[in-house]
Design an enzyme around this catalytic site. Structure first.
Site, PDB file in Angstrom:
ATOM      1  N   HIS A 232     137.935 -66.694  72.873  1.00 47.71           N
ATOM      2  CA  HIS A 232     137.395 -67.648  73.908  1.00 47.71           C
ATOM      3  C   HIS A 232     137.491 -69.183  73.048  1.00 47.71           C
ATOM      4  CE1 HIS A 232     133.705 -67.947  71.516  1.00 47.71           C
ATOM      5  NE2 HIS A 232     133.698 -66.865  71.456  1.00 47.71           N
ATOM      6  N   ASP A 352     128.792 -46.764  67.741  1.00 46.90           N
ATOM      7  CA  ASP A 352     128.770 -46.108  66.161  1.00 46.90           C
ATOM      8  C   ASP A 352     127.088 -46.512  65.723  1.00 46.90           C
ATOM      9  OD1 ASP A 352     129.096 -46.598  63.378  1.00 46.90           O
ATOM     10  OD2 ASP A 352     131.079 -46.374  63.936  1.00 46.90           O
ATOM     11  N   SER A 367     133.172 -62.527  67.601  1.00 48.01           N
ATOM     12  CA  SER A 367     134.011 -63.013  68.607  1.00 48.01           C
ATOM     13  C   SER A 367     135.579 -63.042  67.915  1.00 48.01           C
ATOM     14  CB  SER A 367     133.984 -64.402  69.140  1.00 48.01           C
ATOM     15  OG  SER A 367     132.453 -64.319  70.071  1.00 48.01           O
TER      16      SER A 367
END
Length: 410
Positions: A232, A352, A367
């Site tokens: 992004h 997990d 990110s």
């Protein structure tokens, strides 16, 4: 007796008519949903059949009982009509036949330093006047939070110092301000006000010309010397505006800690830059991530990139770094896949136990973390769901590669 009198409609006929109308309406709605859900484009390797893993009942028109026409095409772009069972046409799309890309998948942290094109307004502060009141020249000129000031008078305002110098040059006289709002370049007139406390001419606005932070490197295209990360754009923390890139670089970074995420409070990886030597130059701060040219080699695993239509719901892994500079794999579940969104193509759920214990799920700084499924790079983590840090969004790797190809062709 009137023999032409209409006989009353039998109840079963009325019910049958209503049922038929309802069925037709439902079918049209289903076809509309299917049309919007199907992709506008698919990428295929030469010789690869046109098959949509998430829509097993969809085939190219006329493919039933015959050769899949897209499977033998040479490299190029073709039209293909998708249909139900190869019979009922639904949507015509582009089929792009292209060699499958191979990249170096990283998952390692990197530091970002960016300088914006113009000075971004991130706040306002009223100034005291000689009459004992307050005023704000910037507000009075019609400027807003998130506006990007690119020129004051004859001075290009590429940084904070330039803004200060331009206000000093104008003194107390009206001066033309050129700024950008929502992609449009506009003009206004501003009259600086003398600030007795600061001993300088001011406009009553706070501006920012740079940004720095930590993200995750998704992949490196070593053949073309290009890196991609974040998934992004880099935005200003105060205004939410995507930063208009003037220049930028990436530097080595290590993760030194983590604030765990909780519902309503996103966590964050804490990193520190290692030295000032840049390992890459940022060329694009785009909707699909940051891209640029490399200045050194990067460690990682060489891996094929999955085409968007090959991504399916089910088990996957993310590759991320929660301590130091070494990335490791963690289990996730891809819960939703969509072609209808530009960047939020997947919803992933962290399963997990080790990652949940360490970070609480997805946190800021992750990110760009690569998402891997069936031995291929399928996408990158982009955002965390604020009310559920165990879940987040991901973008297709194919979409990131498209942005990279635009950069490499310039």
């Amino acid at each position: 007796m009137n023999k032409n009198r209409r006989r009353p409609t039998r109840p079963w006929r009325r019910a049958l008519g209503l049922c038929a109308a309802y069925t037709a309406t439902t079918a049209l709605a289903a076809l509309g949903w299917l049309y919007s859900s199907l992709p506008e484009k698919v990428c295929l390797e030469p010789g690869q059949p046109l098959q949509l893993a998430r829509f097993e009942y969809i085939e190219p028109l006329g493919a039933w009982g015959s050769q899949n026409v897209a499977s033998t095409r040479a490299v190029g772009t073709y039209q293909a009509t998708l249909s139900l069972g190869g019979i009922l046409p639904i949507k015509t799309i582009r089929a792009v036949v292209t060699p499958r890309m191979t990249v170096t998948v990283c998952g390692t942290p990197f530091g970002v330093k960016m300088f914006s094109e113009g000075a971004l307004i991130v706040g306002f502060s009223d100034l005291s006047t000689s009459s004992g009141g307050t005023a704000n020249p910037a507000k009075e000129a019609g400027l807003h939070m998130g506006d990007r000031v690119i020129c004051i008078g004859d001075t290009q305002t590429d940084n904070n110092d330039a803004v200060k110098a331009a206000l000093e040059a104008a003194g107390g006289h009206p001066v033309t301000v050129v700024y950008v709002r929502d992609g449009r370049q506009l003009e206004t007139t501003l009259t600086p006000l003398w600030d007795e406390n600061a001993g300088e001419w001011r406009a009553g606005m706070w501006v920012r010309d740079s940004s720095a932070g930590v993200g995750t490197l998704t992949f490196v295209d070593a053949e073309n010397g290009i890196f991609a990360g974040l998934g992004h754009s880099i935005s200003d923390g105060d205004t939410g505006q995507s930063i208009a890139l003037r220049s930028g670089e990436i530097v080595p970074c290590e993760i030194i800690g983590c604030t765990q995420g909780a519902a309503g409070s996103p966590g964050e990886l804490k990193g520190k830059f290692i030295g000032s030597h840049a390992v890459g130059s940022i060329e694009i701060n785009g909707e699909n991530g940051v891209y640029g040219s490399t200045r050194t080699s990067f460690a990682g695993q060489v891996m094929e990139v999955a085409f968007a239509q090959e991504v399916v719901e089910g088990p996957a892994q993310i590759l991320t770094t929660t301590r130091g500079q070494t990335a490791r794999l963690y289990d996730v579940e891809i819960e939703k896949v969509t072609d209808a969104e530009q960047v939020r193509n997947m919803v992933i759920h962290v399963t997990d136990p080790a990652l949940l214990a360490e970070t609480g799920g997805i946190v800021q700084g992750m990110s760009g973390a690569p998402i891997i499924q069936n031995g291929k790079l399928v996408g990158a983590v982009t955002h965390v769901l604020v009310n559920d840090p165990t879940r987040g969004y991901g973008i297709f790797a194919e979409s990131m590669l498209e942005n990279e190809s635009q950069f490499s062709s310039e």
